[in-house]
Design a protein around this motif. Structure first.
Motif, short mmCIF file in Angstrom:
data_model
loop_
_atom_site.label_atom_id
_atom_site.label_comp_id
_atom_site.label_asym_id
_atom_site.label_seq_id
_atom_site.Cartn_x
_atom_site.Cartn_y
_atom_site.Cartn_z
N ARG A 1 0.84 -1.19 0.00
CA ARG A 1 0.00 0.00 0.00
C ARG A 1 0.88 1.24 0.00
N VAL A 2 0.70 2.06 -1.02
CA VAL A 2 1.54 3.26 -1.19
C VAL A 2 0.63 4.49 -1.26
N PRO A 3 1.18 5.68 -1.00
CA PRO A 3 0.36 6.90 -1.01
C PRO A 3 -0.08 7.30 -2.41
N GLU A 4 -1.23 7.92 -2.47
CA GLU A 4 -1.76 8.46 -3.72
C GLU A 4 -2.29 9.86 -3.44
N ILE A 5 -1.77 10.83 -4.15
CA ILE A 5 -2.15 12.23 -3.94
C ILE A 5 -2.88 12.73 -5.17
N GLY A 6 -4.08 13.22 -4.97
CA GLY A 6 -4.88 13.74 -6.07
C GLY A 6 -4.60 15.21 -6.28
N VAL A 7 -3.99 15.54 -7.43
CA VAL A 7 -3.68 16.93 -7.76
C VAL A 7 -4.89 17.55 -8.46
N PRO A 8 -5.27 18.78 -8.15
CA PRO A 8 -6.38 19.44 -8.85
C PRO A 8 -6.19 19.42 -10.36
N ALA A 9 -7.31 19.39 -11.09
CA ALA A 9 -7.25 19.29 -12.55
C ALA A 9 -6.50 20.47 -13.16
N GLU A 10 -6.72 21.65 -12.62
CA GLU A 10 -6.05 22.85 -13.13
C GLU A 10 -5.35 23.54 -11.96
N PRO A 11 -4.20 23.03 -11.54
CA PRO A 11 -3.52 23.63 -10.40
C PRO A 11 -3.07 25.06 -10.72
N GLY A 12 -3.24 25.93 -9.78
CA GLY A 12 -2.84 27.32 -9.97
C GLY A 12 -3.53 28.19 -8.94
N PHE A 13 -3.08 29.36 -8.78
CA PHE A 13 -3.66 30.27 -7.80
C PHE A 13 -4.90 30.93 -8.40
N HIS A 14 -6.01 30.79 -7.71
CA HIS A 14 -7.25 31.40 -8.19
C HIS A 14 -7.16 32.91 -7.99
N ARG A 15 -7.25 33.60 -9.08
CA ARG A 15 -7.07 35.04 -9.00
C ARG A 15 -8.20 35.70 -8.21
N GLY A 16 -7.82 36.49 -7.25
CA GLY A 16 -8.80 37.26 -6.49
C GLY A 16 -8.53 38.74 -6.65
N TYR A 17 -7.84 39.07 -7.71
CA TYR A 17 -7.46 40.47 -7.94
C TYR A 17 -7.88 40.89 -9.34
N SER A 18 -7.93 42.18 -9.54
CA SER A 18 -8.33 42.73 -10.83
C SER A 18 -7.15 42.70 -11.78
N TYR A 19 -7.47 42.58 -13.07
CA TYR A 19 -6.40 42.62 -14.07
C TYR A 19 -5.82 44.03 -14.21
N LEU A 20 -6.61 45.02 -13.75
CA LEU A 20 -6.13 46.40 -13.83
C LEU A 20 -5.04 46.62 -12.78
N GLY A 21 -4.01 47.29 -13.17
CA GLY A 21 -2.94 47.60 -12.22
C GLY A 21 -2.01 46.44 -11.96
N THR A 22 -2.09 45.40 -12.80
CA THR A 22 -1.17 44.25 -12.65
C THR A 22 -0.40 44.07 -13.95
N THR A 23 0.29 42.95 -14.06
CA THR A 23 1.07 42.66 -15.26
C THR A 23 0.89 41.19 -15.64
#
Length: 208
Positions: A105-127
């Motif tokens: 028995r070995v570990p199994e880790i489920g990675v999210p389908a689209e790993p990444g930081f969910h943006r909680g900021y506006s595209y304005l004023g960023t890059t």
């Protein structure tokens, strides 16, 4: 009896039959364990290679992500980056479980389908460099989770290989030699008795 033999065994035909049966079972057990050990060593080598490649991939992604984030920080400033980081909600839930490989028995880790930081900021004023860094760090997190799963698998397989190897060695170098030594001792004693019985019968005939 030799010290290598099994003590307390009477030199009888019944005990000889029992020992032959035990020897056969021990030999079959040894062969099965050896086959399992060989198969696990093959799997272990594959996972070690995968682990090595995954570590290289993680290092490469982390390097790209760090460089991209450094560029974004140069454009926006460190304080703005910290504000944006606090408004992000992370990469989502990670499921933890187990699976079975070669009976282990070995570990199994489920990675999210689209790993990444969910943006909680506006595209304005960023890059766009900040968005790119977020994607890269998401990939780095997924690669790190995959590496953790592989390293856990390698560790569990290594422990099982050690246990199986000890069992194989115990059968090959301890149990089977003792059984065979005891079997030879009983066979020798039985042959001696047969010769003694034959000699007595001849002597009896001569006397008669």
């Amino acid at each position: 009896m030799s010290r290598k033999g099994i003590s307390g065994v009477r030199p009888t035909r019944i005990e000889l039959l029992k020992l032959k049966k035990q020897e056969l079972i021990a030999e079959k057990g040894h062969d099965l364990l050896q086959e399992k050990l060989d198969a696990m060593l093959i799997e272990y080598t594959k996972f070690v290679d995968s682990c090595r490649e995954q570590r290289k991939e993680l290092d490469a992604v982390m390097t790209d992500a760090a460089m991209t984030m450094k560029t974004a920080a140069a454009i926006l400033g460190s304080n703005r980056i910290e504000e944006i980081a606090l408004s992000s909600s992370g990469m989502g839930d990670v499921s933890m479980g187990t699976r079975v490989i070669m009976g282990v028995r070995v570990p199994e880790i489920g990675v999210p389908a689209e790993p990444g930081f969910h943006r909680g900021y506006s595209y304005l004023g960023t890059t766009s460099k900040l968005d790119e860094a977020g994607v890269l760090f998401g990939k780095a997190a997924a690669a790190a989770l995959k590496l953790a799963e592989l390293e856990g698998t390698v560790g569990r397989l290594a422990l099982e290989i050690q246990t199986t190897r000890r069992r194989v060695n115990a059968l090959e170098h301890i149990l089977l030699p003792r059984i065979r030594e005891t079997r030879r001792y009983i066979e020798m004693r039985l042959e001696e008795r047969e010769r003694e019985d034959l000699f007595r019968r001849k002597r009896t005939k001569q006397v008669i």
